[in-house]
Structures are given as structure tokens and as C-alpha cells.
Write a protein that holds these residues in place. Structure first.
Motif, short mmCIF file in Angstrom:
data_model
loop_
_atom_site.label_atom_id
_atom_site.label_comp_id
_atom_site.label_asym_id
_atom_site.label_seq_id
_atom_site.Cartn_x
_atom_site.Cartn_y
_atom_site.Cartn_z
N MET A 26 0.83 -1.19 0.00
CA MET A 26 0.00 0.00 0.00
C MET A 26 0.88 1.26 0.00
O MET A 26 0.58 2.24 -0.68
CB MET A 26 -0.92 -0.03 1.23
N LEU A 172 -5.37 -0.42 7.80
CA LEU A 172 -5.80 -0.15 6.42
C LEU A 172 -7.15 0.54 6.40
O LEU A 172 -7.39 1.44 5.58
CB LEU A 172 -5.83 -1.45 5.61
N ILE A 173 -8.06 0.16 7.32
CA ILE A 173 -9.36 0.84 7.38
C ILE A 173 -9.17 2.30 7.79
O ILE A 173 -9.76 3.22 7.20
CB ILE A 173 -10.31 0.11 8.36
N LEU A 175 -6.55 4.10 7.30
CA LEU A 175 -5.96 4.79 6.16
C LEU A 175 -7.03 5.16 5.14
O LEU A 175 -7.07 6.28 4.61
CB LEU A 175 -4.90 3.88 5.52
N TRP A 176 -7.92 4.21 4.89
CA TRP A 176 -8.97 4.45 3.90
C TRP A 176 -9.87 5.60 4.35
O TRP A 176 -10.22 6.47 3.56
CB TRP A 176 -9.79 3.17 3.69
N ILE A 179 -8.04 8.88 3.88
CA ILE A 179 -7.95 9.34 2.49
C ILE A 179 -9.30 9.86 2.01
O ILE A 179 -9.38 10.87 1.31
CB ILE A 179 -7.43 8.21 1.58
N THR A 180 -10.39 9.18 2.40
CA THR A 180 -11.69 9.57 1.84
C THR A 180 -12.44 10.60 2.68
O THR A 180 -13.31 11.28 2.18
CB THR A 180 -12.60 8.33 1.68
N GLY A 185 -6.63 13.99 3.29
CA GLY A 185 -6.89 13.01 2.23
C GLY A 185 -7.38 13.70 0.97
O GLY A 185 -6.99 13.34 -0.15
N ARG A 189 -5.72 13.59 -2.70
CA ARG A 189 -6.42 13.13 -3.91
C ARG A 189 -6.41 14.21 -4.98
O ARG A 189 -6.28 13.91 -6.17
CB ARG A 189 -7.85 12.72 -3.56
N LEU A 257 -5.73 1.61 -5.39
CA LEU A 257 -5.58 1.16 -4.01
C LEU A 257 -6.41 -0.08 -3.68
O LEU A 257 -5.88 -1.01 -3.06
CB LEU A 257 -5.90 2.31 -3.04
N PRO A 258 -7.71 -0.16 -4.08
CA PRO A 258 -8.43 -1.41 -3.81
C PRO A 258 -7.76 -2.60 -4.51
O PRO A 258 -7.68 -3.69 -3.95
CB PRO A 258 -9.82 -1.15 -4.41
N ILE A 261 -4.95 -4.00 -2.42
CA ILE A 261 -5.37 -4.85 -1.29
C ILE A 261 -5.72 -6.25 -1.79
O ILE A 261 -5.24 -7.26 -1.26
CB ILE A 261 -6.60 -4.25 -0.59
#
Lengths: 308, 314
Positions: A26, A172-173, A175-176, A179-180, A185, A189, A257-258, A261
Motif C-alpha cells: 500500500m 488499512l481501514i 488509512l482508507w 484518504i476519503t 486526504g 487526492r 488502491l483497492p 489490497i
């Protein structure tokens, strides 16, 4: 052990590999996605993370859990700052030219690796896991006496390995979500989509680049701190994670990114299972050739969008 | 004097200096110079692809070791004499570079570098996998008795030096010729603007494939020469490090110059030699040099001399 329990054991080993790999890859993927450069020194940031974890854990010296927590908090931060420094001192001055960046990060790879050899030495050193109880796993079978379950000899995992998987999922959650859902984040982007336009809207693109480069290296370092109680800290340990992260990022589609993973889970599980059942060298040859062929015939990766 | 005769003079002058150097230098340095000439052949092969065609490969160790093992295995297992075994090394490099070239040229840019790296890694692992024949990392030595050509003993320092010099000179003059010929000019055109070259009617992919093959065969020739003159073949020569070395030599000496690869190889050979006497972590100088060259000397030593002082340098 019979085939079924053996496969379960291999999958558990694979899941631990996949968890660490997902974090490391990642980091590489975020750097490529935002900055469009390939960081060949990524594996060395991982290695430095592991070595720093050893230094921190030994200097804290109290209960292993305390040293480990300190390492998990401090080592990735230090590695992140180190990487941001590399970005500021080197990459910024060559204007993120893709080819020159690769040459410069190859140079950084040797500098980090050989400096570690000079300071940390050529030995592999362990970090004690914070907790490490063995958990025997049951196996169910439809035998002569109907349905039964028993504990096959050798089928077990440790609580620490399960913790690694859980920790990777949580990180990872987080981080997600970062970012969103956060301002930082959003800025990241925006820079990824169009750095010129982002600059025009007052986003300090160069600072974002340094931060992203540091974040990528920090993620690799988190993976390394998690892995160091299972493997040992060693100055040449950056090689395999680099190659595997490359493979994951390519299979997942450069910059997706998805995809990263999914590919990390696929490759990590496959690596765990293949290395239990086949000779590792043959498995590696096969895996490397398959990935090279994917890049040759599907340059956007398996999950990447095609150009047409 | 025209620029062409000046560059002829430079190449022949360099060869004459090297020919005389054997009588002047102490044995230790002339031995080093023999190695430098052999690795400079590798660097020149790399330079054709990187410096002139603009393709940055991270997998040339594959071609080098194809030549190394092509010759080595034939002499070691099949008891061939050096000359046919040398031909076997060249053919091995030719086949490998043709197949790999066909595949890697479907990619461009960063993907090209990663794919070359991966094929070279697969090649290295293959050498380890057939450890029964190749002896893996440990490698094998070629017997002194078998390393003879027409009565000359290639283990003798003098014979070894001049054998290296002959092959170095053939490569230097051969590549200098290719670069001036229409083929070499087309390569530079592709490097500068691939779309324009394609629009002018050149079959860019076919020309690039030729460049990969020539580059691969020259690199393989260097590998075969190395195994023959120094009597050793091992999997270490197939590692990533030996793909990065020619890149380093060419960058330091000057990409896209005829004598740059030799200058870079000579400079780095002595720098690494000096550093390895000081510290176990001698590869640190490789890293520092790579970073410094990218930052401050993007044209390399010879390239900088060309842009600053001598415009005619080939």
C-alpha cells in the motif's frame, strides 16, 4: 498431517504474510499513485523500520509489550521523516523525472542498506513478541463414528500472528477513512488527479509530495515492526518485500488502491500456500515470470482500466 | 582535422595507450586494467541500449550471465575448447536477448524497467534452481589446462591482458562504427523522438529489437570473456547488483559517448577497490555515487567534458 489441516495451516501462514504485504505494498502504491514515481528504496525503508524496532525495543528494555508498543509508535514516524528527507534532498531536485528517480532511489537503497550494515552489523536480531501463546486449532471430519473434531498435531497458530492480521486490517481501514474523509486526504487526492491544478488552488504540492513519500515509507515500516517478532531484523531483509510489493502493485493495477489490497491478499495467500507445498525457488521463478507476463500483455494490471 | 578523424584518433589513441600501459604499470594495476577492459565491454553493450536508444534496462545481468554460463557450462560439463565455447556463449546471449527483447519491447517507461528486472530475477533463480550443474552461488572454476588458445595460456597475465585488449578494441571500434552508421543514427532519432521516427517511416519496434540484440550479445561477449580469462562462473553475476553496475558505469562515464563506459568502469573499479579496503560496507560508495551523479552530473564525466569543452567528442 493430512491434506486438509495442512492446507488450513498454510492459509493461516499466508494470511499473516498477506497482512504485512498489504501494508508494505500500500505504501508503494500510494507513492506511485500520487507522485507517479517508483520508489526502489521502498524495501530498505521496511528494513530500517525493522532495525529501528529492534533498537527501540532493546533500549526500552522493560516488559516486551512495552518495548513493542514503543517501537510500533516511534519507528514508523522516524522512517517517515527519513523518507521525507530523502524526498526533499534528492527527488525534489531531479523534478520527479521517472527514470532519474529510479536511479536515485537505487542509490538510496545502497546508502540505507550499507549504513545499516556499518551500524547495526551483519547479524539477524530478534524482537520479542508482546504476547505469544500457542493456539491449537481443531479440525472437523466426517469419520467412521459420524461427525467428529480433534486437534491434529502441529496444526496451531500463535496469538501474535492473529494480532498481526487484525492490526493490519485496522490500519488499512484507518488509512482508507483518512484518504476519503479528511482534509489531508482530500488534498492528497487533488494532487493525485492534477498537480498543476492543485497548485493553482493553493495546495503546497511539494509539501504534499514529501508527506506522501513519508507516508508510503511509514506504512512499510509499520509492516516491518509487525513482522519483526516473527522474522528477525537483518540488513538484507528489504529485498523480498520490495519484489513482492512490486508484484502486488503491478497485479493490482498501478496506482489502484483497492486493487493493491486484493492483489496483496491473493499473492500473500498464494506465497504461503505455494511455499508449504512446493520448492520455494521453483515457486518464485513461476511467480516472477507470471508477473512479468502480466506487465507485458496487460500493462495496466489485472484490475486496472484499459486505455481504449 | 574533421570531427570524424578526431574521434578515430581518440579511439586508436586510447587503444595504443592501453597497449603500452602493460609495460609501464606494476603487475597489480595491469591485472586490474584487464578486468576493467572486460567489464567496459559490458558497459559499452549497455550504453548502446541506454545511452543511444534511450531504453533503461535493469536486467542486463541476464545477458551477461547468458554469455558467462554459455561458455562456462560448455567448457565445464562438455569439455569444449575455448573458441567453440565462446561461440556458444554468444549464441546463448543472442537467443536470450532475442526472446526477452521481443517480450520487453511491448512495454515502455517504468514498466520496461520493472519487466527487465523481473526477467533477470527469474534468470537468476533459474541458475539457482539448476544448482546441480551451475553450483549456484558458489559457482565453479574453469581448469587452467582447458583455458588455452593455439598454445597461448590464458591464465598468464600478459596473454590475458592482450586478449582483453583485443576484445575491448574490437568492441570499441565496432560500436563506434555502428553509431556513425545509419542504424546508429536511427537509434538516436528514436531516443530523441520516437513518434517522429515512426512517422518518418521507420519500423521503430524492429529497430529497437535489433538494438536489444546487439546490446545483449555484446554484454554476453563480456560475460564469456570474463569466464574465460578469469576462470570462474557463479550465480552472483546474475544478481540485480550486476544489472545495476553497467548502469552505474555508463552514468558515471557519460551515457551516449563512446569512451564514457570505459572511463566510468575504470573510475568505479578503483573507487570500489579503494572502499573495500576501508570498510565491509563498500557498496555504500555505489549508492552515494549514484545519487551524486543523478543530482549533479547528469551527463557523466565524458558527457560533461563534451558539453563544456570538446564538442566533437564521439
Amino acid at each position: 498431517m493430512e491434506f486438509g489441516p495442512h492446507l488450513l495451516l498454510a492459509s493461516l501462514e499466508g494470511a499473516t504474510t498477506a497482512a504485512v504485504l498489504a501494508l508494505t505494498a500500500m505504501g508503494l502504491s500510494i507513492v506511485f499513485g500520487v507522485m507517479r514515481v517508483v520508489n526502489v528504496a521502498h524495501g530498505e525503508f521496511y528494513m530500517v523500520g525493522a532495525v529501528l524496532a529492534w533498537f527501540i525495543a532493546t533500549s526500552v528494555g522493560a516488559h516486551p509489550a512495552l518495548g513493542f508498543v514503543a517501537a510500533l509508535l516511534i519507528a514508523p514516524l522516524l522512517v517517515g521523516f527519513l523518507a521525507a528527507g530523502v524526498d526533499r534532498l534528492i527527488l525534489r531536485h531531479i523534478n520527479y523525472d521517472p527514470e532519474r528517480t529510479i536511479v536515485a532511489t537505487i542509490g538510496t537503497l545502497y546508502i540505507l542498506q550499507q549504513t545499516t550494515l556499518m551500524t547495526f552489523g551483519p547479524d539477524a536480531r530478534p524482537v520479542e513478541p508482546p504476547f505469544n501463546s500457542r493456539i491449537a486449532l481443531p479440525w472437523f471430519e466426517w469419520g467412521e463414528n459420524g461427525f467428529e473434531f480433534y486437534f491434529p498435531w502441529g496444526l496451531s497458530t500463535t496469538s501474535y500472528k492473529l494480532f498481526v492480521i487484525a492490526a493490519a486490517v485496522v490500519i488499512l481501514i484507518t488509512l482508507w477513512l483518512a484518504i476519503t474523509r479528511t482534509k489531508a486526504g482530500l488534498v492528497m487526492r487533488a494532487t493525485q488527479q492534477d498537480s498543476d491544478m492543485a497548485q493553482a488552488f493553493g495546495i503546497p504540492v511539494k509539501t504534499v509530495y514529501s508527506a506522501v513519500f513519508g507516508l508510503g515509507a511509514g506504512l512499510a515500516a509499520i509492516g516491518a515492526v509487525l513482522v519483526v517478532p516473527i522474522q528477525q531484523a537483518y540488513y538484507l531483509m528489504g529485498h523480498d518485500p520490495l519484489l513482492l510489493s512490486f508484484i502486488v502493485v503491478i497485479i493490482g493495477g498501478l496506482g489502484s488502491l483497492p486493487g493493491t489490497i486484493i492483489a496483496a491478499i491473493l499473492i500473500g495467500m498464494a506465497d504461503g500456500i505455494i511455499s508449504v507445498f512446493f520448492t520455494p525457488t521453483l515457486a518464485k521463478i513461476f511467480a516472477t515470470l507470471v508477473v512479468a507476463m502480466v506487465l507485458v500483455f496487460r500493462p495496466k494490471g489485472l484490475l486496472g482500466k484499459s486505455t481504449s | 582535422m574533421s570531427d570524424t578523424s578526431k574521434s578515430h584518433g581518440l579511439h586508436l589513441g586510447l587503444i595504443c595507450v592501453l597497449a603500452l600501459a602493460y609495460f609501464v604499470l606494476p603487475a597489480y594495476h595491469s591485472g586490474n586494467l584487464a578486468s576493467v577492459m572486460v567489464i567496459a565491454i559490458y558497459a559499452m553493450g549497455y550504453n548502446l541500449l541506454f545511452g543511444y536508444t534511450g531504453l533503461l534496462s535493469l536486467g542486463h545481468a541476464l545477458f551477461f550471465s547468458a554469455g558467462l554460463y554459455g561458455l562456462g557450462l560448455m567448457m565445464h560439463l562438455a569439455d569444449w575448447t575455448p573458441l567453440p565455447a565462446f561461440a556458444a556463449g554468444l549464441i546463448a546471449a543472442l537467443v536470450v536477448s532475442a526472446v526477452i527483447g521481443f517480450l520487453i519491447l511491448r512495454t515502455t517507461g517504468v514498466a520496461f524497467m520493472i519487466v527487465t528486472l523481473m526477467f533477470a530475477q527469474a534468470g537468476y533463480l533459474t541458475i539457482l534452481y539448476f544448482g546441480k550443474y551451475t553450483r549456484g552461488d558458489e559457482g565453479f572454476a574453469l581448469q587452467q589446462a582447458s583455458r588455452q588458445i593455439a598454445g597461448y595460456d590464458l591464465t598468464d597475465p600478459g596473454v590475458r591482458y592482450y586478449c582483453a585488449l583485443v576484445l575491448f578494441s574490437v568492441t570499441l571500434l565496432g560500436l563506434a562504427y555502428i553509431i556513425r552508421a545509419p542504424f546508429g543514427r536511427t537509434l538516436v532519432a528514436i531516443r530523441e523522438n520516437e513518434e517522429r521516427a515512426r512517422m518518418l517511416g521507420y519500423n521503430v519496434t524492429a529497430i529497437k529489437l535489433k538494438a536489444v540484440i546487439v546490446s545483449g550479445v555484446v554484454s554476453g561477449a563480456s560475460g564469456a570473456t570474463y569466464a574465460l580469462l578469469f576462470g570462474y562462473a557463479g550465480a552472483t553475476f546474475a544478481t540485480v547488483q550486476y544489472s545495476i553496475f553497467p548502469l552505474l558505469w555508463v552514468l558515471v562515464g557519460g551515457a551516449g559517448t563512446t569512451v564514457g563506459p570505459f572511463v566510468g568502469a575504470l573510475f568505479m573499479f578503483y573507487l570500489i577497490d579503494y572502499a573495500s579496503g576501508k570498510t565491509e560496507a563498500y557498496l555504500l560508495v555505489v549508492g552515494v555515487t549514484l545519487v551524486l551523479v543523478t543530482l549533479f552530473l547528469p551527463h557523466g564525466i565524458v558527457g560533461t567534458i563534451r558539453t563544456r569543452f570538446l564538442r566533437w567528442l564521439p
